[in-house]
Design a protein around this motif. Sequence first.
Motif, mmCIF file in Angstrom:
data_model
loop_
_atom_site.group_PDB
_atom_site.id
_atom_site.type_symbol
_atom_site.label_atom_id
_atom_site.label_comp_id
_atom_site.label_asym_id
_atom_site.label_seq_id
_atom_site.Cartn_x
_atom_site.Cartn_y
_atom_site.Cartn_z
ATOM 1 N N SER A 41 4.390 -2.193 -5.035
ATOM 2 C CA SER A 41 3.964 -3.071 -6.116
ATOM 3 C C SER A 41 3.871 -4.518 -5.647
ATOM 4 O O SER A 41 4.332 -4.876 -4.565
ATOM 5 C CB SER A 41 4.958 -2.974 -7.273
ATOM 6 O OG SER A 41 6.235 -3.444 -6.841
ATOM 7 N N ASN A 88 8.745 -1.735 -6.549
ATOM 8 C CA ASN A 88 8.416 -0.316 -6.724
ATOM 9 C C ASN A 88 7.587 0.187 -5.557
ATOM 10 O O ASN A 88 6.659 -0.508 -5.116
ATOM 11 C CB ASN A 88 7.629 -0.101 -8.018
ATOM 12 C CG ASN A 88 8.470 -0.384 -9.239
ATOM 13 O OD1 ASN A 88 9.566 0.139 -9.382
ATOM 14 N ND2 ASN A 88 7.956 -1.217 -10.126
ATOM 15 N N THR A 89 7.914 1.364 -5.089
ATOM 16 C CA THR A 89 7.156 1.970 -4.002
ATOM 17 C C THR A 89 6.838 3.431 -4.335
ATOM 18 O O THR A 89 7.538 4.066 -5.138
ATOM 19 C CB THR A 89 7.919 1.920 -2.664
ATOM 20 O OG1 THR A 89 9.123 2.667 -2.783
ATOM 21 C CG2 THR A 89 8.239 0.492 -2.264
ATOM 22 N N VAL A 90 5.777 3.911 -3.717
ATOM 23 C CA VAL A 90 5.394 5.320 -3.802
ATOM 24 C C VAL A 90 5.131 5.797 -2.376
ATOM 25 O O VAL A 90 4.420 5.116 -1.629
ATOM 26 C CB VAL A 90 4.135 5.522 -4.667
ATOM 27 C CG1 VAL A 90 3.737 6.988 -4.679
ATOM 28 C CG2 VAL A 90 4.366 5.022 -6.087
ATOM 29 N N THR A 135 4.109 9.271 -0.005
ATOM 30 C CA THR A 135 3.643 10.646 -0.056
ATOM 31 C C THR A 135 4.731 11.580 0.467
ATOM 32 O O THR A 135 5.538 11.207 1.336
ATOM 33 C CB THR A 135 2.337 10.805 0.745
ATOM 34 O OG1 THR A 135 1.707 12.027 0.388
ATOM 35 C CG2 THR A 135 2.585 10.777 2.250
ATOM 36 N N ASN A 136 4.778 12.785 -0.075
ATOM 37 C CA ASN A 136 5.893 13.690 0.201
ATOM 38 C C ASN A 136 6.087 13.999 1.683
ATOM 39 O O ASN A 136 7.223 14.123 2.151
ATOM 40 C CB ASN A 136 5.690 15.001 -0.561
ATOM 41 C CG ASN A 136 5.949 14.847 -2.045
ATOM 42 O OD1 ASN A 136 6.636 13.926 -2.476
ATOM 43 N ND2 ASN A 136 5.390 15.747 -2.842
ATOM 44 N N LYS A 152 8.232 11.205 3.307
ATOM 45 C CA LYS A 152 9.459 10.719 2.662
ATOM 46 C C LYS A 152 10.652 10.914 3.575
ATOM 47 O O LYS A 152 10.811 11.964 4.192
ATOM 48 C CB LYS A 152 9.676 11.444 1.334
ATOM 49 C CG LYS A 152 8.864 10.887 0.195
ATOM 50 C CD LYS A 152 9.165 11.601 -1.114
ATOM 51 C CE LYS A 152 8.340 10.998 -2.241
ATOM 52 N NZ LYS A 152 8.534 11.720 -3.526
ATOM 53 N N GLN A 207 -2.045 5.290 -5.833
ATOM 54 C CA GLN A 207 -2.269 6.248 -4.763
ATOM 55 C C GLN A 207 -3.743 6.518 -4.483
ATOM 56 O O GLN A 207 -4.087 6.900 -3.368
ATOM 57 C CB GLN A 207 -1.582 7.579 -5.095
ATOM 58 C CG GLN A 207 -0.077 7.471 -5.244
ATOM 59 C CD GLN A 207 0.573 8.826 -5.405
ATOM 60 O OE1 GLN A 207 0.314 9.749 -4.644
ATOM 61 N NE2 GLN A 207 1.434 8.944 -6.401
#
Length: 124
Positions: A52, A57-59, A61-62, A65, A106
Amino acid sequence: QVQLVESGGGLVQAGGSLRLSCAASGRTFSSYAMGWFRQGPGKERAFVAAISWSGGNTVITNSVKGRFTISRDNAKNTVYLQMNSLKPEETAGYYCAAAKTMAPVQSHYEYDYWGQGTQVTVSE
């Protein structure tokens, strides 16, 4: 207008680490969410991580991780991607991008500006 320049790519052995940097021009860097994508040979561009505008905030990908971390330093107009335990199948061009949104996103369609990319090659 935002210009993005990636650096930090290179050749690394499997299990090794690299830290990618993306330097942004302009005074409004902190207004953008930032993301990292990668595109391997013969593959479509794929989302890796996003952060962000504030960095709060972060996202991720699986598949990365626990191994990759995204961060940013708004005072330096720079976003980073720390990559650990790299695998040969993660050989790709890595691209950073900026989106005119506060939250991390994403979809590559959400991004407004792209860098030229930096090559990461992971050997066996």
